[in-house]
Scaffold this motif. Structure first.
Motif: not given
Length: 186
Positions: A53, A56, A110
């Motif tokens: 995560k 990303l 995000c």
């Protein structure tokens, strides 16, 4: 599995070892085997998921920062025409601007994932323990700068210009997060 972390045997052993300053308990073969088991069963998966995560988010932020910076160089694209479905040529057909608008929702998503993760950490650890870690400070500052840069970029599209501040926020955010990734490798 213990629903309350403070009831876990590992938590209790760790707490007592910390209170008594007797960390040699973790060098015993039984504790090493138990720690290795917990790492393989739970910890490694959690760590890898968090790392994926984070990577990303960093990739999306870098791509957004590059495209946003490129789009700010063109003075003729100071409106949200393309984003709201109007004629793309009203922004001169600017590829960087279009890419930034495509990346912006992904970037905010995000950031939302990051914020959720950080709030979960605060809930589990408590604010005092959370703020005791330099890595949490780096996360908070880095993602705060990213969010500030993204918001300033959106306002720049409406004619409120702070290109240097926007670039500085986005750039520092990328640097902090890249530095953290490098530090995690060591």
């Amino acid at each position: 599995y213990y629903p309350n972390l403070h009831e876990s045997p590992f938590y209790l052993v760790t707490k007592v070892a910390e209170d008594l300053d007797r960390f040699e308990v973790f060098e015993s073969p039984i504790m090493r085997a138990a720690i290795q088991f917990k790492w393989e069963q739970y910890g490694m998966q959690q760590f890898l998921w968090q790392a994926i995560k984070f990577c990303l988010n960093l990739i999306v932020l870098i791509l957004f920062s590059i495209q946003a910076s490129r789009s700010m160089e063109l003075e003729d694209c100071a409106t949200l025409d393309w984003y709201f479905g109007r004629d793309p040529e009203s922004c001169g057909g600017n590829y960087a601007l279009k890419q930034s608008y495509i990346l912006l929702p992904l970037s905010f998503l995000c950031n939302k994932m990051f914020l959720t993760n950080e709030l979960d950490q605060i809930r589990e650890l408590g604010l005092k323990a959370y703020t005791a870690s330099i890595w949490n400070w780096i996360d908070t500052i880095g993602f705060g700068l990213a969010l500030a840069g993204q918001v300033m970029w959106v306002f720049a599209r409406e004619g409120v210009k702070f290109p240097n501040s926007t670039r500085m926020c986005l750039g520092l955010s990328c640097l902090l997060m890249a530095w953290k990734m490098q530090a995690l490798e060591d």
